[in-house]
Enzyme design. Structure first.
Site, mmCIF file in Angstrom:
data_model
loop_
_atom_site.group_PDB
_atom_site.id
_atom_site.type_symbol
_atom_site.label_atom_id
_atom_site.label_comp_id
_atom_site.label_asym_id
_atom_site.label_seq_id
_atom_site.Cartn_x
_atom_site.Cartn_y
_atom_site.Cartn_z
ATOM 1 N N GLU A 1 0.723 -1.249 0.043
ATOM 2 C CA GLU A 1 0.084 0.052 0.360
ATOM 3 C C GLU A 1 0.598 1.121 -0.298
ATOM 4 O O GLU A 1 2.078 0.900 1.106
ATOM 5 C CB GLU A 1 -1.045 0.021 1.010
ATOM 6 N N TYR B 1 -6.491 6.991 0.069
ATOM 7 C CA TYR B 1 -7.326 8.493 -0.182
ATOM 8 C C TYR B 1 -7.450 9.502 0.703
ATOM 9 O O TYR B 1 -7.930 9.148 1.533
ATOM 10 C CB TYR B 1 -9.180 8.211 -0.561
ATOM 11 N N ALA C 1 -8.989 12.220 3.108
ATOM 12 C CA ALA C 1 -10.398 11.930 4.144
ATOM 13 C C ALA C 1 -10.766 13.753 3.433
ATOM 14 O O ALA C 1 -10.176 14.487 3.573
ATOM 15 C CB ALA C 1 -10.848 12.110 5.777
ATOM 16 N N ARG D 1 -16.563 3.739 4.880
ATOM 17 C CA ARG D 1 -16.879 4.502 4.622
ATOM 18 C C ARG D 1 -16.179 5.823 5.611
ATOM 19 O O ARG D 1 -15.416 6.860 4.962
ATOM 20 C CB ARG D 1 -17.636 4.510 5.917
ATOM 21 N N ASP E 1 -13.297 7.580 8.466
ATOM 22 C CA ASP E 1 -13.283 8.029 10.132
ATOM 23 C C ASP E 1 -14.689 9.339 9.972
ATOM 24 O O ASP E 1 -14.877 10.512 9.959
ATOM 25 C CB ASP E 1 -12.181 8.678 11.117
ATOM 26 N N ALA F 1 -20.524 1.853 4.883
ATOM 27 C CA ALA F 1 -20.065 1.578 3.623
ATOM 28 C C ALA F 1 -20.590 0.936 2.863
ATOM 29 O O ALA F 1 -20.453 0.525 1.787
ATOM 30 C CB ALA F 1 -18.756 0.406 3.884
ATOM 31 N N LYS G 1 -22.218 -5.924 4.499
ATOM 32 C CA LYS G 1 -21.520 -5.531 3.264
ATOM 33 C C LYS G 1 -20.878 -6.196 2.679
ATOM 34 O O LYS G 1 -21.001 -6.113 1.035
ATOM 35 C CB LYS G 1 -20.080 -4.810 4.347
ATOM 36 N N LYS H 1 7.102 3.404 2.122
ATOM 37 C CA LYS H 1 8.783 2.726 2.253
ATOM 38 C C LYS H 1 9.145 1.859 1.233
ATOM 39 O O LYS H 1 9.453 0.083 2.280
ATOM 40 C CB LYS H 1 9.335 2.290 3.551
#
Length: 289
Positions: free
Chosen positions: A17, A49, A51, A107, A109, A125, A165, A272
């Site tokens: 990621e 992404y 927020a 969704r 925080d 979500a 979900k 990293k």
């Protein structure tokens, strides 16, 4: 290529990621990190992404670059908590235009100013997942929480929400970070009992900075095993030693997961490439076994 198809061949898959830059000035550094991680030939790279749109404008752009120019499949995160449905639809259109086939629907925080949700905004979500599914042939991932979501009253309630979900159209799940594999094994047993059968990717965080730990615990409620606490206590003030110990601990987790039949593992590599490369070196013979 859709990630659900990648995960379907029973091989060991390692993914990483990265996150977009907080400012445009950091864009080239993120591209460099992405290129170095892509050179390790992971099964895919996810792009987070921001927020509120702070870093989200570059998510589709970076994900497209990874897929089209670096030859690695990408997964674009889409967080809806600070966006209206119209704004989310614009992002989905942008992902389509960039040829992105895989979306991690989150969704996010809830804002601390108590304005959530506002009119024309998603509350859960699952609503976002249904909307993404209605807008195109995307492969959709979602998050899950082996230790229970911090907003759920209990783990049983959390699994009920998770099943909802999945039934809305989720193709795979990625877990929040954890530092004790027994927590994951117990979680997998419980969700399989409830009929949740989609692939679950354990999320492994190589902790290379002792200062990360308080933030991790505050945000997620993650349990830190005594063995891991001892590592942070001993090496947390020595950056080079902490990085080496964090990589070793994450590698040990991954080896145990693979030995116990887990075939798909996601690594929170935090932009990293040196950490990602060290882990892949440690797994060089194991992944191909």
């Amino acid at each position: 290529m859709k990630i659900r198809d990648i995960l379907n061949d029973n091989k060991v898959h390692i993914s990483f990621e990265i996150f977009p830059p907080k400012t445009d000035a950091g864009y080239d550094n993120v591209l460099s990190a992405a290129e170095q991680i892509a050179a390790l030939k992971p099964s895919f790279i996810s792009v987070t992404y921001g927020a509120g749109g702070g870093t989200s404008k570059n998510t589709a752009k970076i994900a497209s670059h990874i897929r089209q120019n670096l030859g690695v499949e990408s997964l674009a995160h889409l967080t809806c908590v600070s966006s209206t449905k119209d704004e989310v639809h614009q992002v989905i259109d942008r992902l389509k235009e960039q040829g992105i086939e895989n979306i991690l629907a989150l969704r996010g925080d809830i804002p601390k100013d108590d304005t959530f949700p506002v009119p024309n905004q998603y509350k859960y979500a699952c609503e976002l997942i249904e909307d993404i599914k209605s807008q195109g042939d995307f492969c959709i991932g979602a998050a899950c929480y082996p230790e229970g979501h911090v907003e759920s009253a209990c783990k049983k309630e959390d699994i009920i929400h998770l099943k909802n979900k999945v039934e809305c159209g989720v193709d795979f799940l990625t877990t929040q970070m954890f530092f004790d594999n027994s927590i994951l094994y117990n979680f997998l047993y419980r969700i399989r009992e409830q009929g949740i059968t989609v692939p679950v990717l354990p999320g492994i965080m190589p902790v290379t900075n002792g200062k990360q730990m308080k933030r991790i615990c505050d945000l997620s409620g993650t349990i830190l095993p005594q063995r891991f606490r001892a590592i942070v206590d001993c090496f947390g003030d020595n950056p080079a030693a902490m990085q080496q110990a964090g990589i070793a601990y994450a590698t040990d987790q991954i080896i145990d997961l693979i030995a116990n039949g887990i075939r798909n593992i996601h690594i929170y590599s935090m932009n990293k490439p040196e950490v990602a490369a060290a882990i892949m070196r440690n797994l060089s013979e194991i992944v191909g076994a």
